[in-house]
Motif scaffolding. Structure first.
Motif, PDB file in Angstrom:
ATOM      1  N   PRO A  13       0.842  -1.189   0.000  1.00 26.04           N
ATOM      2  CA  PRO A  13       0.000   0.000   0.000  1.00 26.04           C
ATOM      3  C   PRO A  13       0.873   1.234   0.000  1.00 26.04           C
ATOM      4  CG  PRO A  13       0.099  -0.943   2.193  1.00 26.04           C
ATOM      5  CD  PRO A  13       0.844  -1.877   1.287  1.00 26.04           C
ATOM      6  N   LEU A  15       0.880   5.306   0.578  1.00 28.63           N
ATOM      7  CA  LEU A  15       0.110   6.391   1.141  1.00 28.63           C
ATOM      8  C   LEU A  15       0.305   7.614   0.270  1.00 28.63           C
ATOM      9  CD1 LEU A  15      -1.505   7.688   3.366  1.00 28.63           C
ATOM     10  CD2 LEU A  15       0.602   8.051   4.617  1.00 28.63           C
ATOM     11  N   VAL A  18      -2.531  13.708  -0.833  1.00 31.21           N
ATOM     12  CA  VAL A  18      -3.134  14.527  -1.877  1.00 31.21           C
ATOM     13  C   VAL A  18      -3.490  15.875  -1.284  1.00 31.21           C
ATOM     14  CG1 VAL A  18      -5.077  14.753  -3.448  1.00 31.21           C
ATOM     15  CG2 VAL A  18      -4.101  12.501  -2.975  1.00 31.21           C
ATOM     16  N   PHE A  34       7.405   5.257   8.815  1.00 32.62           N
ATOM     17  CA  PHE A  34       6.555   4.267   9.481  1.00 32.62           C
ATOM     18  C   PHE A  34       7.273   2.935   9.598  1.00 32.62           C
ATOM     19  CE2 PHE A  34       2.666   2.441  10.953  1.00 32.62           C
ATOM     20  CZ  PHE A  34       2.713   1.123  10.526  1.00 32.62           C
ATOM     21  N   GLN A  60      -1.596   3.156  15.060  1.00 35.39           N
ATOM     22  CA  GLN A  60      -2.273   3.953  14.029  1.00 35.39           C
ATOM     23  C   GLN A  60      -2.503   5.378  14.522  1.00 35.39           C
ATOM     24  OE1 GLN A  60      -5.802   1.861  12.624  1.00 35.39           O
ATOM     25  NE2 GLN A  60      -4.663  -0.054  12.801  1.00 35.39           N
ATOM     26  N   ILE A  64      -0.965   8.524  12.590  1.00 35.09           N
ATOM     27  CA  ILE A  64      -1.903   9.473  11.955  1.00 35.09           C
ATOM     28  C   ILE A  64      -1.576  10.875  12.430  1.00 35.09           C
ATOM     29  CG2 ILE A  64      -4.301  10.247  11.995  1.00 35.09           C
ATOM     30  CD1 ILE A  64      -5.079   7.245  11.852  1.00 35.09           C
TER      31      ILE A  64
ATOM     32  N   GLU B  26       2.316  -3.811   7.757  1.00 35.60           N
ATOM     33  CA  GLU B  26       1.665  -3.382   6.522  1.00 35.60           C
ATOM     34  C   GLU B  26       0.175  -3.157   6.736  1.00 35.60           C
ATOM     35  OE1 GLU B  26       3.353  -2.592   3.646  1.00 35.60           O
ATOM     36  OE2 GLU B  26       5.001  -2.899   5.045  1.00 35.60           O
ATOM     37  N   LYS B  27      -0.426  -3.975   7.549  1.00 33.42           N
ATOM     38  CA  LYS B  27      -1.853  -3.811   7.842  1.00 33.42           C
ATOM     39  C   LYS B  27      -2.095  -2.439   8.450  1.00 33.42           C
ATOM     40  CE  LYS B  27      -3.613  -5.508  11.683  1.00 33.42           C
ATOM     41  NZ  LYS B  27      -4.181  -6.419  12.707  1.00 33.42           N
ATOM     42  N   ASN B  28      -1.281  -2.091   9.418  1.00 31.28           N
ATOM     43  CA  ASN B  28      -1.470  -0.805  10.085  1.00 31.28           C
ATOM     44  C   ASN B  28      -1.159   0.360   9.153  1.00 31.28           C
ATOM     45  OD1 ASN B  28      -2.176  -1.085  13.111  1.00 31.28           O
ATOM     46  ND2 ASN B  28      -0.705  -2.717  12.737  1.00 31.28           N
ATOM     47  N   LEU B  29      -0.141   0.189   8.322  1.00 31.14           N
ATOM     48  CA  LEU B  29       0.178   1.248   7.364  1.00 31.14           C
ATOM     49  C   LEU B  29      -0.990   1.460   6.409  1.00 31.14           C
ATOM     50  CD1 LEU B  29       2.188   3.253   6.232  1.00 31.14           C
ATOM     51  CD2 LEU B  29       3.191   1.423   4.864  1.00 31.14           C
ATOM     52  N   ARG B  31      -4.131   0.976   7.034  1.00 27.32           N
ATOM     53  CA  ARG B  31      -5.232   1.641   7.738  1.00 27.32           C
ATOM     54  C   ARG B  31      -4.945   3.122   7.935  1.00 27.32           C
ATOM     55  NH1 ARG B  31      -7.079  -3.060  12.033  1.00 27.32           N
ATOM     56  NH2 ARG B  31      -8.025  -4.388  10.451  1.00 27.32           N
ATOM     57  N   ILE B  32      -3.699   3.435   8.183  1.00 27.59           N
ATOM     58  CA  ILE B  32      -3.343   4.853   8.297  1.00 27.59           C
ATOM     59  C   ILE B  32      -3.554   5.530   6.953  1.00 27.59           C
ATOM     60  CG2 ILE B  32      -1.423   6.455   8.664  1.00 27.59           C
ATOM     61  CD1 ILE B  32      -0.292   4.321  10.618  1.00 27.59           C
ATOM     62  N   ALA B  33      -3.147   4.845   5.917  1.00 24.92           N
ATOM     63  CA  ALA B  33      -3.338   5.402   4.576  1.00 24.92           C
ATOM     64  C   ALA B  33      -4.814   5.675   4.322  1.00 24.92           C
ATOM     65  CB  ALA B  33      -2.797   4.431   3.529  1.00 24.92           C
ATOM     66  N   HIS B  35      -7.108   6.270   6.523  1.00 29.51           N
ATOM     67  CA  HIS B  35      -7.567   7.373   7.359  1.00 29.51           C
ATOM     68  C   HIS B  35      -7.162   8.722   6.752  1.00 29.51           C
ATOM     69  CE1 HIS B  35      -8.522   9.344  11.269  1.00 29.51           C
ATOM     70  NE2 HIS B  35      -7.635  10.204  10.819  1.00 29.51           N
ATOM     71  N   VAL B  36      -5.939   8.822   6.328  1.00 30.26           N
ATOM     72  CA  VAL B  36      -5.461  10.081   5.751  1.00 30.26           C
ATOM     73  C   VAL B  36      -6.204  10.375   4.447  1.00 30.26           C
ATOM     74  CG1 VAL B  36      -3.472  11.224   4.738  1.00 30.26           C
ATOM     75  CG2 VAL B  36      -3.210   9.907   6.825  1.00 30.26           C
ATOM     76  N   ARG B  37      -6.452   9.339   3.706  1.00 30.78           N
ATOM     77  CA  ARG B  37      -7.149   9.526   2.455  1.00 30.78           C
ATOM     78  C   ARG B  37      -8.540  10.102   2.703  1.00 30.78           C
ATOM     79  NH1 ARG B  37      -6.468   4.706   0.797  1.00 30.78           N
ATOM     80  NH2 ARG B  37      -4.388   5.054   0.044  1.00 30.78           N
ATOM     81  N   ARG B  39      -9.537  11.759   5.200  1.00 31.05           N
ATOM     82  CA  ARG B  39      -9.453  13.114   5.750  1.00 31.05           C
ATOM     83  C   ARG B  39      -9.194  14.120   4.652  1.00 31.05           C
ATOM     84  NH1 ARG B  39      -4.838  13.265   9.912  1.00 31.05           N
ATOM     85  NH2 ARG B  39      -3.543  13.639   8.091  1.00 31.05           N
ATOM     86  N   GLN B  40      -8.342  13.767   3.682  1.00 29.60           N
ATOM     87  CA  GLN B  40      -7.904  14.744   2.704  1.00 29.60           C
ATOM     88  C   GLN B  40      -8.782  14.799   1.456  1.00 29.60           C
ATOM     89  OE1 GLN B  40      -3.727  13.933   2.048  1.00 29.60           O
ATOM     90  NE2 GLN B  40      -3.185  15.218   3.791  1.00 29.60           N
ATOM     91  N   GLN B  41      -9.459  13.785   1.102  1.00 22.62           N
ATOM     92  CA  GLN B  41     -10.216  13.779  -0.143  1.00 22.62           C
ATOM     93  C   GLN B  41     -11.646  14.279   0.013  1.00 22.62           C
ATOM     94  OE1 GLN B  41      -9.842   9.832  -1.693  1.00 22.62           O
ATOM     95  NE2 GLN B  41      -7.748  10.137  -2.399  1.00 22.62           N
TER      96      GLN B  41
END
Lengths: 188, 372
Positions: A13, A15, A18, A34, A60, A64, B26-29, B31-33, B35-37, B39-41
């Motif tokens: 994944p 990140l 944007v 991270f 998390q 965050i 990777e799982k936690n990364l 989930r953070i991704a 969350h940020v997505r 928030r920002q989109q």
């Protein structure tokens, strides 16, 4: 509808940040931070909270928040301490909430007996559980001070920075935790 | 004081390390991704759906924690229909023709088994990041790498642990059992929380609840029992110190007192009650466990390996074929070595190797036997 079979792919994944700085370098930088520091944060978090079940949420939460402020960290050498401060602050909040929930019988202060890794003997696992049973009875701030001092090996000055308080406050909290932990120390 | 604190922190430093493997990271990364997505989109429907889809894909990516496309662990057909085996090496052995288990659907985080009737023996592989839970009535037995037995009788459940530890949970309560311990659940209102040692044969399990500790309502004795039942060992011990007659002479009460002392950090006082048990109840099925606990206290907490060796030897004399005998022999050898009695340690090590050629402590006992 039954859930689809569980499968794992090898896609990493990524990140994407944007908005202000839609630069791939930013996303890769955060990923690198991270991957490098999440084990460290997880270790401190586990030792402060004494629970693996809360660890993913904690990590998390920490990252965050870190993602929001990462661009303000000028010195790479400061990253570790900065992340530790965030982690300590979030752990304190969780520990205070846990004590309140335990008071309302919505949670327990009893530690998981298998807190220790599989390499520990039953006696060593029992010692770890006993410590956390004792720490569960002291105030969250005292618990954090004790763990940072004796498990993480932090200096009093560093603990003061991590906890956002004065050194004398750290000493007072440490004394409170030491009095609770003192009754016995393992022999032999 | 700082030295004592550091000593107590040592096992935490060595053995409290998170299982932060790459898949979990990777799982936690992911989930953070997510969350940020979010928030920002913003709240655009298309982006929200994409984020939801990404979250779903990330959950499937991480929850199985498998390097390849692999189904969740499910029972594997065994030649013996009474034995269910899982892909991770865990197994469930049904006892008797009336016993029934329901494995249901293995969850993404581990394995759930429901004991519908009768009894079964569970051998569980260490569940790294997952869980293995046995549901029996209103009880959940949560395990991590252990061997234990669960039996349903009417509305009650008996749990006995051969190796490792389990947590037995019910609404509003929880109790941990270690190797050699067993108990009935739920405990009756007036019954003692004391343990019964695990017997090797199912027929040896008690058919009736343990002797009750009957107390007068609102008495100090009742307060003491209530404190122990709630895990408030400090309060229980404080009451015991003030009024030693809150416990009588029954074995159940002596065990309560020993627990209150031991678990509130007073091992020397716990020893007093445990020694009384070994002297006053030499033939009781629970006495070997009392002797074994004495040995552990003497060895690890009071630094008296000589007396510890004697306690472990007593454990074996009281129950030479009991579930604690193997452990007691290994520990007796270790204690003998610590006293400097090398010849005795070597003899005990050889005895262990002869009696338990596949024993759990074989490698450490063998190393002890080779030392001069």
């Amino acid at each position: 509808m039954s859930p689809p079979p569980i499968s794992v792919t090898r896609t990493r994944p990524v990140l994407r940040v944007v908005g202000a700085r839609p630069d791939d370098a930013d996303s890769l930088e955060f990923e690198a931070v991270f991957r490098r520091y999440s084990p460290y944060v997880a270790t401190i978090g586990l030792r402060l909270l004494g629970r693996d079940s809360e660890l993913d949420d904690l990590v998390q939460d920490v990252f965050i928040e870190a993602h929001r402020g990462l661009r303000n960290v000028r010195e790479p050498a400061a990253l570790r301490g900065w992340l530790a401060r965030i982690c300590v602050r979030k752990c304190l909040r969780r520990l205070r909430r846990r004590r309140l929930r335990a008071f309302l019988h919505l949670d327990t202060l009893e530690p998981n007996l298998w807190l220790a890794t599989a390499e520990a003997s039953p006696e060593q696992a029992a010692e770890v559980a006993a410590i956390y049973r004792t720490l569960g009875r002291v105030a969250a701030e005292a618990r954090v001070a004790w763990v940072l001092r004796y498990v993480e090996g932090e200096t009093l000055d560093d603990i003061a920075v991590l906890c956002g308080c004065s050194k004398s406050t750290v000493q007072r909290r440490l004394r409170a935790a030491e009095r609770a932990v003192e009754p016995e120390a393992p022999h032999g | 004081m700082a030295d004592a604190d550091q000593r107590r922190a040592d096992p935490v430093q060595r053995f409290l390390v998170p299982n932060w493997h790459p898949a979990r990271s990777e799982k936690n990364l992911a989930r953070i991704a997510a969350h940020v997505r979010r928030r920002q989109q913003g709240a655009r429907l298309a982006l929200a759906l994409a984020a939801a889809f990404t979250l779903l894909a990330a959950a499937f990516f991480v929850v199985g924690s498998r390097p390849t496309t692999t189904p969740v662990p499910a029972p594997i057909a065994s030649a013996d229909a009474r034995i269910l085996r899982f892909a991770d090496g865990s197994s469930v052995e049904l006892e008797g023709t009336a016993s029934r288990v329901d494995t249901g659907l293995a969850s993404q985080g581990g394995i759930d088994v429901s004991l519908q009737a009768g009894a079964a023996r569970f051998e569980v592989a260490p569940q790294h990041g997952g869980h293995f839970v046995v549901h029996a009535g209103n009880l959940d037995v949560v395990v991590i790498g252990t061997i234990f037995r669960v039996e349903r009788r009417g509305s009650r459940v008996h749990v006995g642990v051969e190796r490792g530890r389990v947590e037995v949970r019910w609404q509003g309560g929880m109790r941990a059992l270690i190797a050699g311990e067993s108990a009935w659940f739920p405990a009756e209102a007036n019954s003692s929380p004391s343990d019964t040692p695990l017997e090797a044969e199912p027929e040896a399990l008690p058919a009736a609840p343990l002797p009750a500790v009957t107390v007068e309502p609102h008495s100090e004795r009742k307060r003491f029992v209530d404190h122990v039942n709630r895990g408030e060992y400090g309060e229980a011990f404080a009451l015991l110190e003030r009024s030693p007659d809150v416990v009588g002479s029954s074995l159940a009460e002596l065990l309560l007192a020993a627990d209150a002392a031991r678990l509130s950090g007073h091992p020397a006082q716990a020893l007093i009650y445990l020694e009384r048990i070994t002297k006053e109840y030499p033939r009781d099925a629970r006495t070997p466990l009392a002797a074994f606990t004495m040995g552990r206290i003497l060895m690890s907490q009071l630094g008296k390996p000589g007396r510890a060796a004697d306690a472990f030897a007593l454990t074996r004399r009281l129950a030479p074929r009991g579930p604690l005998a193997e452990d007691a022999l290994a520990r007796e050898a270790e204690a003998a070595e610590r006293t400097g009695a090398r010849e005795r340690a070597r003899t005990l090590s050889e005895e262990y190797q002869r009696l338990y050629p596949s024993g759990r402590r074989l490698s450490s006992v063998q190393q002890r036997g080779l030392r001069e």
